[in-house]
Design a protein around this motif. Structure first.
Motif, PDB file in Angstrom:
ATOM      1  N   LYS A  48       0.813  -1.219   0.000  1.00 43.96           N
ATOM      2  CA  LYS A  48       0.000   0.000   0.000  1.00 43.96           C
ATOM      3  C   LYS A  48       0.848   1.271   0.000  1.00 43.96           C
ATOM      4  N   VAL A  49       2.169   1.119   0.021  1.00 45.70           N
ATOM      5  CA  VAL A  49       3.072   2.271   0.003  1.00 45.70           C
ATOM      6  C   VAL A  49       3.590   2.426  -1.422  1.00 45.70           C
ATOM      7  N   ALA A  50       3.325   3.586  -2.029  1.00 45.60           N
ATOM      8  CA  ALA A  50       3.450   3.764  -3.482  1.00 45.60           C
ATOM      9  C   ALA A  50       4.855   3.592  -4.032  1.00 45.60           C
ATOM     10  N   TRP A  51       5.890   3.790  -3.263  1.00 49.62           N
ATOM     11  CA  TRP A  51       7.239   3.747  -3.815  1.00 49.62           C
ATOM     12  C   TRP A  51       7.903   2.375  -3.730  1.00 49.62           C
ATOM     13  N   THR A  52       7.196   1.362  -3.248  1.00 51.06           N
ATOM     14  CA  THR A  52       7.798   0.035  -3.111  1.00 51.06           C
ATOM     15  C   THR A  52       7.565  -0.813  -4.355  1.00 51.06           C
ATOM     16  N   LYS A  53       8.402  -1.839  -4.518  1.00 54.61           N
ATOM     17  CA  LYS A  53       8.250  -2.769  -5.637  1.00 54.61           C
ATOM     18  C   LYS A  53       6.949  -3.551  -5.506  1.00 54.61           C
ATOM     19  N   ALA A  54       6.579  -3.904  -4.276  1.00 57.42           N
ATOM     20  CA  ALA A  54       5.357  -4.674  -4.055  1.00 57.42           C
ATOM     21  C   ALA A  54       4.139  -3.888  -4.543  1.00 57.42           C
ATOM     22  N   TYR A  55       4.104  -2.588  -4.276  1.00 51.33           N
ATOM     23  CA  TYR A  55       3.007  -1.728  -4.731  1.00 51.33           C
ATOM     24  C   TYR A  55       2.946  -1.735  -6.256  1.00 51.33           C
ATOM     25  N   ARG A  56       4.105  -1.541  -6.888  1.00 56.45           N
ATOM     26  CA  ARG A  56       4.146  -1.456  -8.349  1.00 56.45           C
ATOM     27  C   ARG A  56       3.717  -2.768  -8.992  1.00 56.45           C
ATOM     28  N   LYS A  57       4.082  -3.873  -8.379  1.00 54.82           N
ATOM     29  CA  LYS A  57       3.692  -5.168  -8.941  1.00 54.82           C
ATOM     30  C   LYS A  57       2.212  -5.436  -8.739  1.00 54.82           C
ATOM     31  N   THR A  58       1.658  -5.097  -7.565  1.00 52.81           N
ATOM     32  CA  THR A  58       0.229  -5.353  -7.336  1.00 52.81           C
ATOM     33  C   THR A  58      -0.642  -4.454  -8.196  1.00 52.81           C
ATOM     34  N   ARG A  59      -0.169  -3.262  -8.549  1.00 48.24           N
ATOM     35  CA  ARG A  59      -0.952  -2.342  -9.379  1.00 48.24           C
ATOM     36  C   ARG A  59      -0.745  -2.581 -10.866  1.00 48.24           C
ATOM     37  N   GLY A  60       0.103  -3.560 -11.226  1.00 50.07           N
ATOM     38  CA  GLY A  60       0.322  -3.876 -12.631  1.00 50.07           C
ATOM     39  C   GLY A  60       1.259  -2.922 -13.332  1.00 50.07           C
ATOM     40  N   LYS A  61       2.085  -2.200 -12.587  1.00 52.75           N
ATOM     41  CA  LYS A  61       3.009  -1.252 -13.196  1.00 52.75           C
ATOM     42  C   LYS A  61       4.345  -1.913 -13.548  1.00 52.75           C
ATOM     43  N   GLU A  62       4.623  -3.072 -12.955  1.00 53.71           N
ATOM     44  CA  GLU A  62       5.823  -3.829 -13.268  1.00 53.71           C
ATOM     45  C   GLU A  62       5.453  -5.280 -13.489  1.00 53.71           C
ATOM     46  N   LEU A  63       6.343  -5.988 -14.152  1.00 51.42           N
ATOM     47  CA  LEU A  63       6.124  -7.411 -14.371  1.00 51.42           C
ATOM     48  C   LEU A  63       5.976  -8.128 -13.032  1.00 51.42           C
ATOM     49  N   ALA A  64       4.924  -8.918 -12.889  1.00 52.78           N
ATOM     50  CA  ALA A  64       4.715  -9.655 -11.650  1.00 52.78           C
ATOM     51  C   ALA A  64       5.049 -11.133 -11.823  1.00 52.78           C
ATOM     52  N   VAL A  65       4.828 -11.650 -13.019  1.00 49.72           N
ATOM     53  CA  VAL A  65       5.095 -13.060 -13.282  1.00 49.72           C
ATOM     54  C   VAL A  65       6.038 -13.143 -14.469  1.00 49.72           C
ATOM     55  N   ASP A  66       7.200 -13.757 -14.250  1.00 46.00           N
ATOM     56  CA  ASP A  66       8.165 -13.930 -15.324  1.00 46.00           C
ATOM     57  C   ASP A  66       9.113 -15.057 -14.931  1.00 46.00           C
ATOM     58  N   ALA A  67       9.566 -15.797 -15.901  1.00 48.76           N
ATOM     59  CA  ALA A  67      10.455 -16.929 -15.629  1.00 48.76           C
ATOM     60  C   ALA A  67      11.811 -16.472 -15.112  1.00 48.76           C
ATOM     61  N   THR A  68      12.210 -15.236 -15.425  1.00 49.28           N
ATOM     62  CA  THR A  68      13.520 -14.768 -14.965  1.00 49.28           C
ATOM     63  C   THR A  68      13.561 -14.539 -13.458  1.00 49.28           C
ATOM     64  N   PHE A  69      12.405 -14.396 -12.815  1.00 49.74           N
ATOM     65  CA  PHE A  69      12.388 -14.204 -11.356  1.00 49.74           C
ATOM     66  C   PHE A  69      12.855 -15.462 -10.630  1.00 49.74           C
ATOM     67  N   GLU A  70      12.742 -16.599 -11.303  1.00 54.87           N
ATOM     68  CA  GLU A  70      13.175 -17.869 -10.704  1.00 54.87           C
ATOM     69  C   GLU A  70      14.680 -17.838 -10.422  1.00 54.87           C
ATOM     70  N   PHE A  71      15.448 -17.118 -11.244  1.00 56.92           N
ATOM     71  CA  PHE A  71      16.894 -17.064 -11.070  1.00 56.92           C
ATOM     72  C   PHE A  71      17.297 -16.196  -9.882  1.00 56.92           C
ATOM     73  N   GLU A  72      16.417 -15.302  -9.445  1.00 56.43           N
ATOM     74  CA  GLU A  72      16.748 -14.395  -8.344  1.00 56.43           C
ATOM     75  C   GLU A  72      16.520 -15.012  -6.976  1.00 56.43           C
ATOM     76  N   LYS A  73      15.936 -16.205  -6.933  1.00 55.94           N
ATOM     77  CA  LYS A  73      15.638 -16.815  -5.642  1.00 55.94           C
ATOM     78  C   LYS A  73      16.914 -17.111  -4.874  1.00 55.94           C
ATOM     79  N   ARG A  74      16.811 -17.030  -3.583  1.00 57.84           N
ATOM     80  CA  ARG A  74      17.956 -17.252  -2.711  1.00 57.84           C
ATOM     81  C   ARG A  74      18.201 -18.749  -2.556  1.00 57.84           C
ATOM     82  N   ARG A  75      19.439 -19.146  -2.718  1.00 57.18           N
ATOM     83  CA  ARG A  75      19.810 -20.547  -2.549  1.00 57.18           C
ATOM     84  C   ARG A  75      20.874 -20.637  -1.465  1.00 57.18           C
ATOM     85  N   ASN A  76      20.652 -21.497  -0.512  1.00 56.57           N
ATOM     86  CA  ASN A  76      21.580 -21.625   0.617  1.00 56.57           C
ATOM     87  C   ASN A  76      22.483 -22.842   0.473  1.00 56.57           C
TER      88      ASN A  76
END
Length: 180
Positions: A48-76
């Motif tokens: 609900k805070v306009a300057w965050t990535k979460a806000y932009r993704k929920t409002r459809g201003k940025e890509l929310a679903v993409d296969a490239t996000f799989e590469f950014e996941k944290r691996r321990n």
């Protein structure tokens, strides 16, 4: 060294920067700056805070679903250092980043395609709503255009006269040098 993500705004937290908050249940929260930490302490929702990535993704201003996000996941999983593997990993990371940038560009272009038509429609509505303000300007438009044309013609004429004088002076100076 690993670059973490800010829990609140999802921007990168570089080593030695930001704040780390550890809750009583041992869950760690990393924040890139005090602004994010303050908002977290105030129990604000990042969606609900306009300057965050979460806000932009929920409002459809940025890509929310993409296969490239799989590469950014944290691996321990610890991996033994191998120079060839590191070289291949870096090349793959650059490739994924370029693919991601192209997809984001296409997404933005598609989103802005409809925005231009919407902007024009809003401008038309605004003009129709306030037509009485534009009526005097429209009546004076011919007069204003005539003034603009006259001033442009005067500038061109003065430039032409100045250029001719300069050429005449140059020719006169050239003639004097020839006589010597």
């Amino acid at each position: 060294m690993r670059i973490e993500k800010c829990y609140f705004c999802s921007s990168p937290c570089y080593p030695g920067h930001g704040i780390m908050f550890v809750r009583n249940d041992s869950k760690t929260f990393r924040f890139c700056r005090s602004k994010c930490h303050r908002n977290f302490n105030r129990k604000r929702n990042p969606r609900k805070v306009a300057w965050t990535k979460a806000y932009r993704k929920t409002r459809g201003k940025e890509l929310a679903v993409d296969a490239t996000f799989e590469f950014e996941k944290r691996r321990n999983r610890p991996v033994k250092y191998d120079r060839n593997l590191m070289g291949k990993t870096i090349v793959a990371m650059q490739r994924v980043q370029s693919i991601k940038e192209r997809r984001e560009g296409r997404f933005h272009a598609n989103r802005m395609k409809d925005a231009k038509a919407e902007k024009v429609a809003q401008a038309r509505v605004e003009i129709e709503k306030h037509a009485e303000l534009l009526a005097p300007a429209a009546a004076r438009r011919e007069e204003v255009m005539q003034n603009v044309l006259d001033s442009a013609r005067e500038r061109i004429a003065t430039r032409r006269v100045a250029k001719e004088k300069a050429l005449a002076r140059g020719a006169k100076a050239g003639g004097e040098q020839m006589e010597e």
